[in-house]
Scaffold this active site. Structure first.
Site, PDB file in Angstrom:
ATOM      1  CG  LEU A  43     -87.422 -20.936 -14.339  1.00 28.27           C
ATOM      2  CD1 LEU A  43     -86.530 -22.216 -12.947  1.00 28.27           C
ATOM      3  CD2 LEU A  43     -87.869 -20.316 -13.678  1.00 28.27           C
ATOM      4  CG  HIS A  45     -83.489 -22.494 -23.975  1.00 24.98           C
ATOM      5  ND1 HIS A  45     -83.021 -22.533 -25.029  1.00 24.98           N
ATOM      6  CD2 HIS A  45     -84.408 -21.998 -23.868  1.00 24.98           C
ATOM      7  CE1 HIS A  45     -83.183 -21.800 -25.710  1.00 24.98           C
ATOM      8  NE2 HIS A  45     -84.273 -21.034 -25.158  1.00 24.98           N
ATOM      9  CG  PHE A  48     -74.519 -28.879 -24.720  1.00 28.45           C
ATOM     10  CD1 PHE A  48     -75.231 -29.271 -26.252  1.00 28.45           C
ATOM     11  CD2 PHE A  48     -73.608 -27.608 -24.570  1.00 28.45           C
ATOM     12  CE1 PHE A  48     -73.791 -28.977 -26.974  1.00 28.45           C
ATOM     13  CE2 PHE A  48     -72.807 -27.504 -25.652  1.00 28.45           C
ATOM     14  CZ  PHE A  48     -72.764 -28.429 -26.600  1.00 28.45           C
ATOM     15  CB  ALA A  49     -78.802 -26.966 -19.791  1.00 30.86           C
ATOM     16  CB  VAL A  51     -82.873 -24.238 -15.626  1.00 29.10           C
ATOM     17  CG1 VAL A  51     -83.888 -24.174 -15.088  1.00 29.10           C
ATOM     18  CG2 VAL A  51     -81.573 -24.762 -16.500  1.00 29.10           C
ATOM     19  CG  ASP A 159     -67.359 -19.589 -16.243  1.00 23.10           C
ATOM     20  OD1 ASP A 159     -66.631 -18.634 -16.777  1.00 23.10           O
ATOM     21  OD2 ASP A 159     -68.969 -20.321 -17.274  1.00 23.10           O
TER      22      ASP A 159
END
EC number: 2.7.11.1
Length: 508
Positions: A43, A45, A48-49, A51, A159
């Site tokens: 989906l 990114h 650090f991650a 999805v 945030d």
């Protein structure tokens, strides 16, 4: 990282040398991720991650899985942030907050199994142009309700921006990405937060000034910026030069467009007040005339760690079968040991696979026998006695924080009927499932309606333990209910014993 595709400027396709399988730990050849999830397309990114869309192999339910590289997270000191995000997502279960279902880990990866929000980011909708006032109002009402709910639980997002707000297929808003959130126990001795974080265009002036700030006041400022963007289609404080933009924020230099109504302009001027001491609060926002138009407070309850929204008039209680009721579950074991972050310890174990479920899976709920829970089948006398303070099972009401326990020799149906009668005195709603009763208050507040769970456990063939605990809502309201209604009303059902009962051992 949100559980939906990020905005275009943050998205890039995977290179030909890197596949979703290699990046997320997906077995080659169409296998399952940790034997439990079928991993689908990427989906989006961030740094650090990544999805991925996925599907539960057991239930077939679609989910989003956020994948983090454990070594990279440790190298950049992100482990405390990750643990805090897990703890926060379990603390703030609300219909307008993205749900965390489960956390899994291997030696190299951490997996967040989350709610899949199909509608995309709110940013994508406002990027096409400003929204109609009623549409913007509805999103803002849901945003402020969720943010107020977080604040009431000591959580501050820090945030908030359209990129971190998702919209589901029903058009409902979901707050996501709590990676920069703070909790109340992070406050300095002055009672303020001091860490600079957030996106400059949405950050309050006191945060930009790098002095101590109130997390709740900073969040409400960000909500005001979001409302302005939804209604105007552009930022209230904007300049190509970053320092010039900062000066505008410090001075509060913005103008509402001519199409803003008088009530909306008045509300925004109170939210975007550069002085946090005089800035409007969440409660005052929710009481404002513009906010109140068409507002329906969200009503929900939590059962089996699942959030269930209530439609208007949906107050019917599921009836228990009138024939042979199911046997009650055994007395519960103590809660798992928790670390300083309020999170169950052991998630970063060196074992090959660790799993930390946030809820029961749909398959587990289907397979679970009626009336039983995922608890040990039996406990010996020492286990049971250890739950009572000073090894005392005299039957008197025992309080442990937000829990009340007592022993009764009355039939379980009598106990449940009495709980229902007490709830009706306060005009509370009652829901029954097996030997559990959920009592739901009607008074709305930032913490949501008061929700109380009562459960009956078999101690011996002739004795039961009744456990009552606050599941949601205001603690003062809960304490008042216990002291004024519950304890006086249940006192005659409490069993007073001269000695510890004869509890069958494991070998009998």
């Amino acid at each position: 990282m949100a559980a939906t595709p990020p905005s275009s400027q943050h998205r890039r396709p995977l290179s030909s040398s890197a596949s979703a399988a290699s990046l997320a730990g997906k077995p080659r050849g169409g296998g399952l991720l940790l034997g439990r999830y079928e991993l689908g397309r990427l989906l989006g990114h961030g740094t650090f991650a990544k999805v991925y869309q996925a599907r539960s192999a057991d239930s077939g339910e679609p989910v989003a899985i956020k994948v983090l590289d454990k070594e990279k997270a440790m190298r950049h000191g992100l482990v405390p942030h990750i643990k805090r995000e897990i703890a926060i997502l379990r603390r703030v279960r609300h219909p307008n907050i993205v749900r965390l279902f489960e956390v899994m880990a291997t030696k190299s990866k951490i997996y967040f199994v989350m709610e899949l929000v199909r509608g995309g980011e709110l940013f994508g909708r406002v990027a096409k142009g400003r929204l109609k006032e009623d549409t913007a109002r509805r999103y803002f009402q849901q945003l402020v309700s969720a943010v107020g709910f977080c604040h009431a639980r000591g959580v501050f997002h820090r945030d908030l921006k359209p990129e971190n707000l998702l919209v589901d297929e029903h058009g409902d808003l979901k707050v996501s990405d709590f990676g920069l959130s703070a909790v109340a126990d992070q406050f300095h001795p002055d009672g303020l937060l001091h860490t600079f974080c957030g996106t400059p265009s949405y950050v309050a002036p006191e945060v930009l000034a790098r002095r101590g700030y109130d997390g709740a006041k900073a969040d409400i400022w960000s909500c005001g910026i979001i409302l302005f963007v939804l209604m105007a289609g552009y930022l209230p404080f904007h300049d190509q030069n970053l320092m010039a933009m900062y000066r505008k924020i410090y001075r509060g230099e913005f103008r509402c467009p001519r199409w803003f109504s008088k009530d909306l302009s008045s509300l925004l001027n109170r939210i975007l007040d550069t002085n946090p001491e005089t800035r409007i609060t969440v409660k005052e926002v929710m009481e404002s005339r513009w906010f109140q138009k068409g507002f329906r407070p969200v009503r929900f309850y939590v059962e089996d760690d699942q959030v269930h929204s209530l439609a208007d008039g949906d107050n019917d209680m599921p009836e228990l079968e009138p024939s042979e009721p199911p046997p009650p579950p055994p007395f519960p074991p103590p809660p798992p040991q928790q670390d300083d972050d309020g999170e169950e310890s052991g998630w970063e174990s060196d074992s090959s696979v660790a799993s930390c479920p946030a809820t029961l899976s749909s398959e587990e709920r289907r397979q679970r026998p009626l009336g039983s829970l995922t608890r040990p089948a039996s406990l010996n006398a020492f286990d049971i006695i250890s739950f009572s303070k000073g090894f005392d099972l005299s039957g008197l009401f025992e309080e442990r924080g937000s829990e009340v326990r007592f022993i009764s020799a009355e039939p379980m149906q009598t106990i449940i009927t009495k709980l229902e009668e007490i709830a009706k005195v306060k005009s509370f709603f009652v829901r029954r499932k097996d030997w559990r009763v959920s009592i739901e208050g009607t008074r709305e507040g930032l913490k949501g309606p008061l929700t109380i769970g009562a459960e009956i456990f078999e101690l011996t063939p002739s004795l039961v333990v009744v456990e009552v605990k606050k599941k949601a809502g205001d603690k003062e309201e809960y304490d008042d209910f216990c002291n004024r209604e519950l304890k006086p009303g249940m006192q005659h059902l409490v069993h007073h014993m001269g000695s510890v009962p004869n509890i069958p051992s494991d070998t009998e």
